[in-house]
Every structure is written in C-alpha cells, then in structure tokens.
Write a protein that holds these residues in place. Sequence first.
Motif, PDB file in Angstrom:
ATOM      1  N   THR A   1      51.805 -55.731  -2.081  1.00 15.78           N
ATOM      2  CA  THR A   1      52.422 -54.418  -2.318  1.00 15.78           C
ATOM      3  C   THR A   1      51.642 -53.246  -1.728  1.00 15.78           C
ATOM      4  N   ALA A   2      50.407 -53.455  -1.319  1.00 12.42           N
ATOM      5  CA  ALA A   2      49.559 -52.336  -0.901  1.00 12.42           C
ATOM      6  C   ALA A   2      50.165 -51.557   0.266  1.00 12.42           C
ATOM      7  N   ALA A   3      50.511 -52.236   1.341  1.00 12.12           N
ATOM      8  CA  ALA A   3      51.024 -51.542   2.528  1.00 12.12           C
ATOM      9  C   ALA A   3      52.332 -50.798   2.241  1.00 12.12           C
ATOM     10  N   PRO A   4      53.340 -51.437   1.603  1.00 14.00           N
ATOM     11  CA  PRO A   4      54.571 -50.693   1.301  1.00 14.00           C
ATOM     12  C   PRO A   4      54.345 -49.469   0.421  1.00 14.00           C
ATOM     13  N   LEU A   5      53.479 -49.591  -0.582  1.00 14.63           N
ATOM     14  CA  LEU A   5      53.244 -48.458  -1.475  1.00 14.63           C
ATOM     15  C   LEU A   5      52.503 -47.336  -0.766  1.00 14.63           C
ATOM     16  N   LEU A   6      51.489 -47.670   0.022  1.00 12.49           N
ATOM     17  CA  LEU A   6      50.739 -46.642   0.738  1.00 12.49           C
ATOM     18  C   LEU A   6      51.617 -45.956   1.787  1.00 12.49           C
ATOM     19  N   ALA A   7      52.629 -46.660   2.286  1.00  8.28           N
ATOM     20  CA  ALA A   7      53.542 -46.059   3.256  1.00  8.28           C
ATOM     21  C   ALA A   7      54.379 -44.936   2.640  1.00  8.28           C
ATOM     22  N   LEU A   8      54.493 -44.921   1.315  1.00  5.69           N
ATOM     23  CA  LEU A   8      55.262 -43.877   0.632  1.00  5.69           C
ATOM     24  C   LEU A   8      54.502 -42.556   0.546  1.00  5.69           C
ATOM     25  N   LEU A   9      53.189 -42.594   0.732  1.00  4.38           N
ATOM     26  CA  LEU A   9      52.356 -41.431   0.447  1.00  4.38           C
ATOM     27  C   LEU A   9      52.643 -40.201   1.313  1.00  4.38           C
ATOM     28  N   PRO A  10      52.786 -40.320   2.639  1.00  5.64           N
ATOM     29  CA  PRO A  10      52.991 -39.095   3.425  1.00  5.64           C
ATOM     30  C   PRO A  10      54.166 -38.255   2.952  1.00  5.64           C
TER      31      PRO A  10
ATOM     32  N   GLN B   1      53.447 -30.654  12.464  1.00  4.92           N
ATOM     33  CA  GLN B   1      53.596 -31.509  13.642  1.00  4.92           C
ATOM     34  C   GLN B   1      55.044 -32.001  13.748  1.00  4.92           C
ATOM     35  N   PRO B   2      55.621 -32.002  14.977  1.00  2.00           N
ATOM     36  CA  PRO B   2      57.042 -32.364  15.140  1.00  2.00           C
ATOM     37  C   PRO B   2      57.391 -33.753  14.613  1.00  2.00           C
ATOM     38  N   LEU B   3      56.457 -34.701  14.727  1.00 10.00           N
ATOM     39  CA  LEU B   3      56.762 -36.075  14.333  1.00 10.00           C
ATOM     40  C   LEU B   3      56.464 -36.365  12.864  1.00 10.00           C
ATOM     41  N   TRP B   4      55.860 -35.408  12.152  1.00 12.86           N
ATOM     42  CA  TRP B   4      55.441 -35.689  10.779  1.00 12.86           C
ATOM     43  C   TRP B   4      56.603 -36.103   9.883  1.00 12.86           C
ATOM     44  N   LEU B   5      57.671 -35.300   9.872  1.00 17.43           N
ATOM     45  CA  LEU B   5      58.783 -35.586   8.971  1.00 17.43           C
ATOM     46  C   LEU B   5      59.506 -36.881   9.328  1.00 17.43           C
ATOM     47  N   PRO B   6      59.915 -37.099  10.593  1.00 16.59           N
ATOM     48  CA  PRO B   6      60.603 -38.370  10.873  1.00 16.59           C
ATOM     49  C   PRO B   6      59.727 -39.597  10.626  1.00 16.59           C
TER      50      PRO B   6
ATOM     51  N   ALA C   1      60.525 -42.470   7.893  1.00 19.75           N
ATOM     52  CA  ALA C   1      60.614 -43.868   8.316  1.00 19.75           C
ATOM     53  C   ALA C   1      59.672 -44.745   7.488  1.00 19.75           C
ATOM     54  N   LEU C   2      58.445 -44.267   7.296  1.00 21.82           N
ATOM     55  CA  LEU C   2      57.492 -45.023   6.486  1.00 21.82           C
ATOM     56  C   LEU C   2      57.980 -45.166   5.050  1.00 21.82           C
ATOM     57  N   PHE C   3      58.525 -44.077   4.501  1.00 16.25           N
ATOM     58  CA  PHE C   3      59.012 -44.109   3.122  1.00 16.25           C
ATOM     59  C   PHE C   3      60.170 -45.099   2.999  1.00 16.25           C
ATOM     60  N   ALA C   4      61.100 -45.058   3.957  1.00 14.47           N
ATOM     61  CA  ALA C   4      62.250 -45.962   3.906  1.00 14.47           C
ATOM     62  C   ALA C   4      61.798 -47.418   3.997  1.00 14.47           C
ATOM     63  N   TRP C   5      60.841 -47.696   4.895  1.00 11.94           N
ATOM     64  CA  TRP C   5      60.332 -49.062   5.020  1.00 11.94           C
ATOM     65  C   TRP C   5      59.619 -49.501   3.742  1.00 11.94           C
ATOM     66  N   GLY C   6      58.739 -48.649   3.227  1.00 13.32           N
ATOM     67  CA  GLY C   6      57.994 -48.987   2.031  1.00 13.32           C
ATOM     68  C   GLY C   6      58.901 -49.196   0.832  1.00 13.32           C
ATOM     69  N   LEU C   7      59.871 -48.295   0.652  1.00 16.08           N
ATOM     70  CA  LEU C   7      60.784 -48.415  -0.487  1.00 16.08           C
ATOM     71  C   LEU C   7      61.625 -49.681  -0.380  1.00 16.08           C
ATOM     72  N   ARG C   8      62.057 -49.990   0.829  1.00 19.80           N
ATOM     73  CA  ARG C   8      62.856 -51.204   1.018  1.00 19.80           C
ATOM     74  C   ARG C   8      62.035 -52.443   0.661  1.00 19.80           C
ATOM     75  N   ARG C   9      60.769 -52.454   1.076  1.00 21.54           N
ATOM     76  CA  ARG C   9      59.912 -53.600   0.765  1.00 21.54           C
ATOM     77  C   ARG C   9      59.673 -53.728  -0.737  1.00 21.54           C
ATOM     78  N   VAL C  10      59.451 -52.592  -1.411  1.00 26.08           N
ATOM     79  CA  VAL C  10      59.234 -52.629  -2.854  1.00 26.08           C
ATOM     80  C   VAL C  10      60.493 -53.105  -3.572  1.00 26.08           C
ATOM     81  N   LEU C  11      61.662 -52.599  -3.155  1.00 26.63           N
ATOM     82  CA  LEU C  11      62.913 -52.988  -3.787  1.00 26.63           C
ATOM     83  C   LEU C  11      63.261 -54.452  -3.518  1.00 26.63           C
TER      84      LEU C  11
END
Length: 263
Positions: A90-99, A238-243, A247-257
């Motif tokens: 779970t570490a990688a998916p959860l940490l991906a939610l942080l930004p 930064q222009p890429l921060w939000l997308p 993307a990281l949040f969507a991937w992490g949440l999908r993995r957790v779910l």
Amino acid sequence: MSGRSPETLPYGLGAAILTVLSFVLLEMLLGGLLADLQDTLGITDAQLGELARVLATGLVVSTLLGWRGLTHAQILHDAPSPPLRTLLLTAAPLLALLPLLWSVNGWMDWLLQALLPLSAWEAEWFSHAVDGTFASTLSACVLAPVLEEMLFRGLILRGLLLRYPPATAIVHSAALFGLAHFNVYQFFVGFSTGLVLGLAYQRTRSLWPCVLLHAAFNAGVLWMASSDGQALSDAIGQPLWLPVSLALFAWGLRRVLSLPSKA
C-alpha cells in the motif's frame, strides 16, 4: 465486559462523539495542569499543547483498550497478511495521493485565512507548531501519527465499521478527526486526510499504512511551512503540477480501491 469479544462492542455514532469529547476535555485539562510547569519545562505554548494532546491521546487509547479487551497488536494490525507485506503493498499508492492532498489543503487554508484571518495569538501558535524543532517534528511525524491512528482509526473507525456501512463509518470518523483538532483551520485538513486514512484502514485493517501516510503528510506540511508556504506555492505554480497530481491521485486511489474490502 472486557472479557467479551471485541466484535460485540461496536461504536455507535453517539459513543464515538462522546469519546472525542472526552479526549478534547482531557487534552484541555492536561494543558491547564502542564501550564504551571511550562517555565520549568522550558517549552512554548504550541509545544505545551502538543504535549497535552499526545498525553491525552495515549490515556484515552489505553483506557479504551482495557475496556474493550483489546491488545496493541490487535489495534495496530488485525489482518491475515503480515504487517510488512501490507505496508509494502500500500505504500506507493498511498504516497501517490499526497501531492493533491497537499494542494487541496493549501488552497483551503488560503481560502479560510482570507475569509477568517488568523488572530495574532493563532498565527503565533501555528508558527510555533511547525517551527521545525526536534520536539515539534517528533510530535508531528512520530507520536501523533501512531497515537492518533490508534484512536481514530484503530478504535473509533474499527467500532463504527461494525455498526454502519463502510462509507458512512469512514465519513463519520473523518468528521470526528477534523473536529478533534478544535479549530476551523485544521478541520478541513483533518476531514480530507481522515477520509483517505479511513479508506486505507477499511481496506487493510492495518494501521501501519495509515501511520505511514499520516507521518508523510505531516512531514510535508512541516517542510512547506519552513519556507512560509513558498515551496508549495512554487510547486503549484508549475504547469505540470496539477495534471501530474491528479494522475498520481487517480492511480493511487484506484490501487487502494482494488484492495479487497475487510469490512
């Protein structure tokens, strides 16, 4: 009663609210008692508040463990898979939610302070709470993640999941986690992170992923506070921060779910 199975002692919402109120009152009482020793201990108001919170959390957790006949091991990890395997999974998916969590809470903090400006006392208190000293770092990144997760996820959410559907239990526990911070500025950060932490616990029945996420979130907040928020502002700009964050949040949440529900 302590001899009964823990599964026969579910929390209703009323009992959960009473537990949080007892915790807040105990924190205030300990804060008042410690105030007389503040000069002797040589600590700031913020450090005194953190010490009172840590002590109150520990006392409430210990009392509830004894009352419900639970052990620390049951609270920290109540799943068939080994703790290390659960954490690695779970570490990688959860940490991906942080930004995205940092960004959303940064925006919410800016909005709240624009609508409800901090008083001089509140501004000083918050600045000392994130001053980067060893005491504040230890409290925010070690003690609070472990003890608060034991109370709000390991005991309160654990009990609510026995009484309510998972979504209802997670929302209730997240709201109580936000309210326990006892100020509007920290309510929203407590509520939003509480939702994610609650989902992680409901899926794994282990507090170790929750402790990791809680500690990493607080560590990031301390680091950003060390630059008066400039680090987060620069990152969000930064222009890429939000997308990338989305993307990281969507991937992490999908993995957790995708983890099998333990409810």
